[in-house]
Design an enzyme around this catalytic site. Structure first.
Site, PDB file in Angstrom:
ATOM      1  N   TYR A  32      30.517  14.354  85.474  1.00 61.08           N
ATOM      2  CA  TYR A  32      29.871  13.619  86.558  1.00 61.08           C
ATOM      3  C   TYR A  32      29.751  14.481  87.805  1.00 61.08           C
ATOM      4  O   TYR A  32      30.361  15.540  87.912  1.00 61.08           O
ATOM      5  CB  TYR A  32      30.661  12.341  86.870  1.00 61.08           C
ATOM      6  CG  TYR A  32      31.931  12.570  87.657  1.00 61.08           C
ATOM      7  CD1 TYR A  32      31.987  12.300  89.026  1.00 61.08           C
ATOM      8  CD2 TYR A  32      33.092  13.076  87.051  1.00 61.08           C
ATOM      9  CE1 TYR A  32      33.149  12.518  89.760  1.00 61.08           C
ATOM     10  CE2 TYR A  32      34.251  13.297  87.772  1.00 61.08           C
ATOM     11  CZ  TYR A  32      34.268  13.013  89.125  1.00 61.08           C
ATOM     12  OH  TYR A  32      35.415  13.235  89.852  1.00 61.08           O
ATOM     13  N   LYS A 146      34.320  19.201  85.941  1.00 61.29           N
ATOM     14  CA  LYS A 146      34.275  17.887  86.607  1.00 61.29           C
ATOM     15  C   LYS A 146      34.038  16.829  85.532  1.00 61.29           C
ATOM     16  O   LYS A 146      32.931  16.291  85.357  1.00 61.29           O
ATOM     17  CB  LYS A 146      33.194  17.855  87.682  1.00 61.29           C
ATOM     18  CG  LYS A 146      33.391  16.733  88.701  1.00 61.29           C
ATOM     19  CD  LYS A 146      32.493  16.926  89.903  1.00 61.29           C
ATOM     20  CE  LYS A 146      32.634  15.807  90.922  1.00 61.29           C
ATOM     21  NZ  LYS A 146      33.948  15.794  91.589  1.00 61.29           N
ATOM     22  N   GLU A 178      45.457  21.466  94.817  1.00 59.97           N
ATOM     23  CA  GLU A 178      44.396  20.742  95.530  1.00 59.97           C
ATOM     24  C   GLU A 178      44.837  19.303  95.735  1.00 59.97           C
ATOM     25  O   GLU A 178      46.004  18.971  95.525  1.00 59.97           O
ATOM     26  CB  GLU A 178      43.082  20.815  94.751  1.00 59.97           C
ATOM     27  CG  GLU A 178      43.160  20.270  93.337  1.00 59.97           C
ATOM     28  CD  GLU A 178      41.859  20.431  92.562  1.00 59.97           C
ATOM     29  OE1 GLU A 178      40.807  20.684  93.177  1.00 59.97           O
ATOM     30  OE2 GLU A 178      41.900  20.275  91.328  1.00 59.97           O
ATOM     31  N   LEU A 202      39.137  22.304  91.008  1.00 57.33           N
ATOM     32  CA  LEU A 202      37.687  22.180  90.988  1.00 57.33           C
ATOM     33  C   LEU A 202      37.144  22.965  92.176  1.00 57.33           C
ATOM     34  O   LEU A 202      37.607  22.782  93.313  1.00 57.33           O
ATOM     35  CB  LEU A 202      37.274  20.713  91.104  1.00 57.33           C
ATOM     36  CG  LEU A 202      35.768  20.468  91.086  1.00 57.33           C
ATOM     37  CD1 LEU A 202      35.196  20.726  89.692  1.00 57.33           C
ATOM     38  CD2 LEU A 202      35.439  19.052  91.553  1.00 57.33           C
TER      39      LEU A 202
END
Length: 284
Positions: A32, A146, A178, A202
């Site tokens: 996505y 993702k 993250e 990511l």
């Protein structure tokens, strides 16, 4: 009524049917993207859609549209839904097939879905900063994709939420990676540190924008991880994401970051970021 894109057509939500055999439902077998909309215009859409195709390649999935066609779908959703400030959600699953772990053979048609929603800028968080909670990073080792496999992120976000925090500060083997839905940056003595774009994070689009802003502004940036202990010694911390933009972090686990207020370097980056979006939106 919200207009969606599904099965190669625009339709109302009530007209959408999703198969119980969709592999996204069974396995999270899909990818996505979320694209920001400012003043009715797409922001960094090219980069988002390129990353969608990169994720598809990494999981051996074929998207039955070109990048240009998906761009047009996004623009049409903005128009049909009257979006001013908000975002586009794009999702692709491997398709509908009886439940087996291996890919369907022969291959089935991927399911592509998209929608657009109004979503105002988080002006209070951007201005005042947010609190975060440290959480061990127990996610899989392909965070660069993702994908729809977000249970680890969901659990981390929930742990932060239950501690009255906005985000989780994830750490793996002693290193800060993250957030559960954001990238993290630390500032010490005027130098910005952030985890390199490996399989453990990511490579966020807003992250990339900030890297470019640092270069433009002459701010030293090191794509180098910092430890969980070093996070508490940073002069400033901030997070970035499509919807959060550049948000200061003012406390970790209840302990103040610096004086407990947004710092000067973070403010400088916020100001530079704001120059890229319409003045009417910045002034909301």
């Amino acid at each position: 009524m919200t207009t969606y894109f599904m099965d190669d057509q625009f339709t109302e939500r009530e007209g959408i049917t999703i198969s119980v055999d969709d592999r996204g439902y069974y396995f999270g077998d899909g990818i996505y993207e979320v694209i920001k909309v400012y003043d009715g215009e797409l922001y960094t859409a090219k980069e988002h859609i390129e990353r969608l195709f990169q994720s598809a390649s990494k999981v051996k999935m074929t998207i039955p549209y070109t990048e240009g066609q998906l761009m047009e779908v996004a623009r049409e959703l903005i128009a049909r839904n009257g979006i001013s400030v908000g975002h586009i959600y794009l999702q692709v699953t491997r398709g509908s097939s009886p439940r087996t772990h291996q890919f369907p053979a022969p291959a089935v048609a991927p399911v592509v879905m998209a929608y657009a929603v109004n979503n105002p800028r988080p002006v209070a968080a951007i201005a005042d900063g947010v609190a975060v909670k440290s959480v061990e990073d127990i996610r899989w080792l392909r965070c660069d994709i993702k994908s729809l496999n977000l249970l680890g992120n969901v659990l981390a976000k929930q742990e932060a939420y239950e501690a009255n925090c906005v985000e989780a500060l994830l750490h793996r083997d002693g290193a800060v990676t993250e957030g559960s839905s954001s990238n993290l940056f630390g500032i010490k003595n005027g130098v910005i540190y952030t985890h390199p774009a490996t399989n453990l994070i990511l490579n966020g689009i807003t992250r990339r924008v900030v890297l470019g802003l640092c270069q433009d502004l002459g701010i030293q940036l090191e794509e180098q991880s910092f430890t969980f202990e070093e996070a508490f010694e940073m002069d400033e911390l901030f997070l970035t994401s499509t919807t959060a933009e550049v948000t200061p972090i003012i406390s970790v686990d209840g302990r103040k970051v610096g004086p407990g207020t947004p710092g000067a370097v973070t403010r400088k980056l916020q100001e530079a970021f704001a120059l890229q979006i319409p003045t009417s939106i910045v002034g909301e």
